[in-house]
Scaffold this active site. Structure first.
Site, PDB file in Angstrom:
ATOM      1  CG  ASP A  11     -13.954  -0.281   3.025  1.00 17.00           C
ATOM      2  OD1 ASP A  11     -13.640  -0.087   4.207  1.00 17.00           O
ATOM      3  OD2 ASP A  11     -13.228  -0.897   2.230  1.00 17.00           O
ATOM      4  CB  SER A  12     -10.944   3.162   3.480  1.00 18.51           C
ATOM      5  OG  SER A  12     -10.533   1.813   3.509  1.00 18.51           O
ATOM      6  CE1 TYR A  43     -11.104   6.856   3.997  1.00 17.00           C
ATOM      7  CE2 TYR A  43     -12.877   6.036   5.389  1.00 17.00           C
ATOM      8  CZ  TYR A  43     -12.451   6.800   4.324  1.00 17.00           C
ATOM      9  OH  TYR A  43     -13.360   7.500   3.578  1.00 17.00           O
ATOM     10  N   GLY A  44      -6.735   3.211   7.572  1.00 14.77           N
ATOM     11  CA  GLY A  44      -6.060   2.703   8.766  1.00 14.77           C
ATOM     12  C   GLY A  44      -4.912   3.546   9.263  1.00 14.77           C
ATOM     13  CB  CYS A  74     -14.320   0.910   6.830  1.00 13.40           C
ATOM     14  SG  CYS A  74     -12.655   1.503   7.208  1.00 13.40           S
ATOM     15  CG  ASN A  75     -13.062  -3.587  11.452  1.00 15.41           C
ATOM     16  OD1 ASN A  75     -13.460  -3.985  12.538  1.00 15.41           O
ATOM     17  ND2 ASN A  75     -13.245  -4.269  10.340  1.00 15.41           N
ATOM     18  CB  SER A  76     -10.120   2.453   9.999  1.00 17.21           C
ATOM     19  OG  SER A  76      -9.089   1.499   9.977  1.00 17.21           O
ATOM     20  CD  GLU A 155      -7.105  -2.039  -1.408  1.00 17.08           C
ATOM     21  OE1 GLU A 155      -7.179  -2.019  -2.649  1.00 17.08           O
ATOM     22  OE2 GLU A 155      -8.018  -1.646  -0.661  1.00 17.08           O
ATOM     23  CB  CYS A 187      -8.988  -5.376   8.312  1.00 15.18           C
ATOM     24  SG  CYS A 187      -8.734  -4.466   6.767  1.00 15.18           S
ATOM     25  CB  THR A 188     -13.813  -5.100   5.201  1.00 12.10           C
ATOM     26  OG1 THR A 188     -13.122  -3.912   4.791  1.00 12.10           O
ATOM     27  CG2 THR A 188     -14.856  -4.748   6.240  1.00 12.10           C
ATOM     28  CG  HIS A 189      -8.529  -5.068   2.769  1.00 16.03           C
ATOM     29  ND1 HIS A 189      -9.183  -3.980   3.278  1.00 16.03           N
ATOM     30  CD2 HIS A 189      -7.986  -4.670   1.599  1.00 16.03           C
ATOM     31  CE1 HIS A 189      -9.038  -2.965   2.444  1.00 16.03           C
ATOM     32  NE2 HIS A 189      -8.311  -3.354   1.423  1.00 16.03           N
TER      33      HIS A 189
END
Length: 268
Positions: A11-12, A43-44, A74-76, A155, A187-189
């Site tokens: 992931d980013s 990364y977004g 990571c979706n991006s 974050e 988004c994984t967040h």
């Protein structure tokens, strides 16, 4: 491919730990290698070219570890780099992303429904979800909204908080998301703010936790290909490209239990 070979997840940053945690809950015997590219998060707001370059370099690390599966958590990166990574990796490992399992889930459960999507600018502007959903021809209407403040907010630890509630509600009140029946957390967040999103909708909209859907898809792949690790012992390594104490502190929030991050200076 040996069943005890690890699953590589990247992931980013540390947001993908929500996916890693869902995987470890469903597949407790699997060996896990996680790589968070914290030197380049998020990364977004990066270009597709930059994300592709980062992804290939990280894949080299995971291939060196003989991973049987590489999961782009990571979706991006899934939107920008999946096809390139899949071609690059070839037959050395199975490459999976966090978008295709969700699209398949929608096709099976939400035909002729109106679905919302929130995610980063990169994910939403790529139109990857819309293209894949339209390809299903299941009559699904997708309404997408970029929510760029949410990932950095999470974050920094601002969730389950008055500040986060205000930002979340401001986004969800957007007319773009009117009349949806389910919402994709793109988004994984975002699983970390699922509770507040559920509170906003008060049961009127189903909030889809994509980390659980992705983990189930991974389980199904391993089972159907006889790659499930039957051994009780498991090994887990968590690497980040840029280490800070704040990342270490945040890992418990994202992963649900205390883990130790190891600094892997990939970009030096």
């Amino acid at each position: 491919m040996h069943t005890s070979a690890p699953i590589g997840i990247f992931d980013s940053g540390i947001g993908g730990l929500t996916v890693a945690h869902a995987v470890t809950r469903l597949l407790p015997n699997e060996n896990i290698i996680y790589f968070g590219d914290t030197a380049h998060l998020p990364y977004g707001d990066k270009s597709a070219t930059a994300i592709q370059a980062y992804s290939i370099k990280i894949c080299n690390v995971l291939l060196q570890q003989k991973c049987k599966v590489i999961l782009i958590a990571c979706n991006s990166a899934s939107a920008a780099a999946y096809e390139l990574v899949k071609e690059y990796v070839g037959s050395k490992a199975k490459v999976m992303n966090v978008i295709d399992p969700v699209v398949a889930f929608l096709g099976e459960n939400y035909a002729n429904k109106t679905i919302g999507l929130i995610g980063t600018k990169q994910t939403v502007n790529s139109n990857i979800y819309r293209k894949k959903i339209d390809f299903l021809e299941k009559g699904i209407t997708l309404k997408s909204l970029a929510t760029p403040l949410l990932a950095p907010m999470i974050e920094e630890g601002f969730f389950n908080h008055n500040i986060s509630e205000s930002i979340i509600n401001e986004y969800l009140q957007n007319d773009t998301l009117d009349d949806i029946e389910a919402l994709i957390l793109g988004c994984t967040h975002y699983p970390l703010i699922k509770k507040q999103i559920n509170q906003y909708y008060n049961g009127k909209v189903t909030v889809l936790d994509t980390s659980e859907i992705v983990a189930k898809s991974l389980y199904d792949y391993l089972e159907s290909n006889h790659l499930l690790n039957e051994m009780n012992a498991h090994i887990r390594h968590f690497y980040v490209s840029d280490y800070t104490q704040s990342f270490e502190t945040s890992t418990k929030i994202f992963f649900g239990e205390q883990i130790r991050l190891q600094h892997y200076p990939l970009w030096e």
